[in-house]
Design a protein around this motif. Structure first.
Motif, PDB file in Angstrom:
ATOM      1  N   GLU A  45      -2.091  -4.074  -0.232  1.00 45.81           N
ATOM      2  CA  GLU A  45      -2.130  -2.640   0.051  1.00 45.81           C
ATOM      3  C   GLU A  45      -1.024  -2.242   1.020  1.00 45.81           C
ATOM      4  O   GLU A  45      -0.475  -3.078   1.737  1.00 45.81           O
ATOM      5  CB  GLU A  45      -3.491  -2.233   0.611  1.00 45.81           C
TER       6      GLU A  45
ATOM      7  N   GLY B 202       3.168  -6.447  -5.617  1.00 47.35           N
ATOM      8  CA  GLY B 202       1.840  -6.568  -5.010  1.00 47.35           C
ATOM      9  C   GLY B 202       1.827  -7.088  -3.592  1.00 47.35           C
ATOM     10  O   GLY B 202       0.809  -7.619  -3.132  1.00 47.35           O
TER      11      GLY B 202
ATOM     12  N   ASN C 238       5.622  -2.014  -4.136  1.00 51.88           N
ATOM     13  CA  ASN C 238       4.249  -2.489  -3.979  1.00 51.88           C
ATOM     14  C   ASN C 238       3.577  -2.682  -5.336  1.00 51.88           C
ATOM     15  O   ASN C 238       2.874  -3.668  -5.566  1.00 51.88           O
ATOM     16  CB  ASN C 238       3.466  -1.505  -3.122  1.00 51.88           C
ATOM     17  N   GLN C 239       3.807  -1.745  -6.236  1.00 52.51           N
ATOM     18  CA  GLN C 239       3.214  -1.877  -7.570  1.00 52.51           C
ATOM     19  C   GLN C 239       3.798  -3.073  -8.323  1.00 52.51           C
ATOM     20  O   GLN C 239       3.074  -3.783  -9.021  1.00 52.51           O
ATOM     21  CB  GLN C 239       3.453  -0.601  -8.379  1.00 52.51           C
ATOM     22  N   ARG C 240       5.086  -3.301  -8.149  1.00 52.90           N
ATOM     23  CA  ARG C 240       5.763  -4.342  -8.927  1.00 52.90           C
ATOM     24  C   ARG C 240       5.421  -5.743  -8.451  1.00 52.90           C
ATOM     25  O   ARG C 240       5.167  -6.637  -9.266  1.00 52.90           O
ATOM     26  CB  ARG C 240       7.276  -4.117  -8.863  1.00 52.90           C
TER      27      ARG C 240
ATOM     28  N   PRO D 176       3.408   5.581  -8.210  1.00 54.01           N
ATOM     29  CA  PRO D 176       4.611   4.872  -8.668  1.00 54.01           C
ATOM     30  C   PRO D 176       5.384   5.728  -9.672  1.00 54.01           C
ATOM     31  O   PRO D 176       4.829   6.640 -10.301  1.00 54.01           O
ATOM     32  CB  PRO D 176       4.039   3.609  -9.331  1.00 54.01           C
TER      33      PRO D 176
ATOM     34  N   ARG E  21      -1.261   2.178  -8.580  1.00 55.46           N
ATOM     35  CA  ARG E  21      -1.216   0.813  -8.062  1.00 55.46           C
ATOM     36  C   ARG E  21      -2.568   0.145  -8.252  1.00 55.46           C
ATOM     37  O   ARG E  21      -3.601   0.816  -8.323  1.00 55.46           O
ATOM     38  CB  ARG E  21      -0.871   0.847  -6.571  1.00 55.46           C
ATOM     39  N   SER E  22      -2.560  -1.168  -8.308  1.00 55.82           N
ATOM     40  CA  SER E  22      -3.803  -1.892  -8.620  1.00 55.82           C
ATOM     41  C   SER E  22      -4.882  -1.636  -7.580  1.00 55.82           C
ATOM     42  O   SER E  22      -6.077  -1.682  -7.884  1.00 55.82           O
ATOM     43  CB  SER E  22      -3.523  -3.395  -8.730  1.00 55.82           C
TER      44      SER E  22
ATOM     45  N   GLN F 175      -4.998   1.221  -5.679  1.00 59.87           N
ATOM     46  CA  GLN F 175      -5.013   2.644  -5.347  1.00 59.87           C
ATOM     47  C   GLN F 175      -6.381   3.258  -5.638  1.00 59.87           C
ATOM     48  O   GLN F 175      -6.960   3.049  -6.707  1.00 59.87           O
ATOM     49  CB  GLN F 175      -3.924   3.373  -6.138  1.00 59.87           C
TER      50      GLN F 175
ATOM     51  N   ASP G  24       6.944   1.888  -5.411  1.00 60.41           N
ATOM     52  CA  ASP G  24       7.262   1.165  -6.645  1.00 60.41           C
ATOM     53  C   ASP G  24       7.307  -0.341  -6.410  1.00 60.41           C
ATOM     54  O   ASP G  24       6.866  -1.133  -7.258  1.00 60.41           O
ATOM     55  CB  ASP G  24       8.607   1.642  -7.210  1.00 60.41           C
TER      56      ASP G  24
END
Length: 320
Positions: free
Chosen positions: A31, A191, A187-189, A279, A285-286, A288, A185
């Motif tokens: 996070e 993690g 963080n999403q890519r 993103p 995001r996983s 979010q 972006d």
């Protein structure tokens, strides 16, 4: 993927000056968290303590089952490889071009061949939008480009934890917005667990999953974004809403006379809670949370117009 950082009872002093005491919080794995606070409250000191550059007087920082406050230097050196750090000014080597700056951690900490290093450097520079600038020196770059180059260098060892020390410092609002989108972006890519120290209120209101506030030598509050953005705590409300009225003064805290003079001053209403930044691809995001979820679960009615004026803003039960 990122890892959890469990901080318990952390206290740090320089001589007789207490920086903060009994700081306790958990940075959830994967996070984005933001740490706010008036100038001089020890936010950067906390970042340096997290990577073991400073030793606390008391407390623990547990990462992957290891308390880094008690590790020997050799073991601490290995744990630091979990971290990527973006310093305020990028902290680039002025005599090296961008390629060599980004390649430096790989040459220092790995046994990769130059062809392998070249592939990693190009991947990270592409990630931050700097392909084609490899031969430039830091002095030839804008502030925003230096920040992105520093971020590329922070990413080359594929860190599980990324620390940002005032990434918006010296940037105009447009470039700050681009950098914020890049962080989301990223963080999403990958993690990674991300902690951002910032004074930028818009960043704090839109980017993170969690927000913390350091004030008067302690952690005033830490929790989900919506918890702080709907808080009636005076110090949180004053800081997040950039108000002069409240316990924070020019020298961090106001004296009793100043507070007494403000006692009958009516505070303006809390501003609406904005939607969290998504993103670029529009996929959440996983980790979010849906807008309004925390407010609904805790029976809090958010300020009018929150979450883009959706029904969630008016009725917290709508989030469930």
């Amino acid at each position: 993927m990122g890892v959890e950082i469990d901080i318990r009872g952390l206290t740090k002093s320089f001589g007789r000056q207490v920086i903060w005491r009994d700081v306790t919080l958990t940075l959830p794995a994967g996070e984005i968290s933001v740490l706010l606070g008036p100038s001089g409250t020890g936010k950067s000191v906390l970042l340096k303590t997290l990577v073991g550059l400073l030793r606390p007087d008391a407390g623990s920082i547990v990462i992957e089952g290891q308390d880094i406050c008690r590790l020997k230097e050799r073991d601490l050196y290995e744990v630091r490889k979990l971290f990527g750090v973006l310093f305020q000014d990028g902290a680039l080597f002025g005599s090296m071009n961008l390629y060599d700056n980004v390649a430096f951690p790989l040459r220092e900490h790995t046994r990769k061949s130059e062809s392998e290093i070249r592939a990693v450097v190009r991947e990270k520079m592409d990630l931050v939008g700097l392909v084609g600038a490899e031969d430039k020196l830091p002095g030839e770059l804008s502030g925003g480009m230096r920040k992105r180059a520093g971020l590329a260098r922070a990413l080359v060892l594929d860190p599980k934890i990324i620390l940002f020390d005032e990434p918006d410092s010296g940037l105009d609002p447009v470039r700050t917005a681009f950098l914020n989108q890049l962080i989301v972006d990223l963080n999403q890519r990958i993690g990674a667990t991300i902690l951002i120290v910032t004074h930028d209120i818009n960043t704090a209101r839109t980017v993170p999953d969690n927000i913390g506030l350091l004030y008067h030598r302690h952690l005033a509050m830490f929790g989900p974004r919506e918890m702080l953005l709907s808080s009636e705590e005076s110090v949180v409300r004053q800081f997040l809403n950039a108000q002069r009225v409240g316990p924070i003064g020019m020298s961090e805290e106001k004296d009793a006379d100043e507070l007494a003079a403000e006692r009958d001053t009516e505070l303006p209403p809390l501003p609406p809670i904005p939607l969290q930044m998504m993103p670029s691809d529009g996929v959440p995001r996983s980790r979010q949370r849906p807008p309004g979820q925390w407010c609904a679960e805790n029976g809090i009615v958010p300020p009018a117009g929150s979450f883009g004026g959706s029904d969630v803003g008016a009725d917290p039960a709508a989030a469930l």
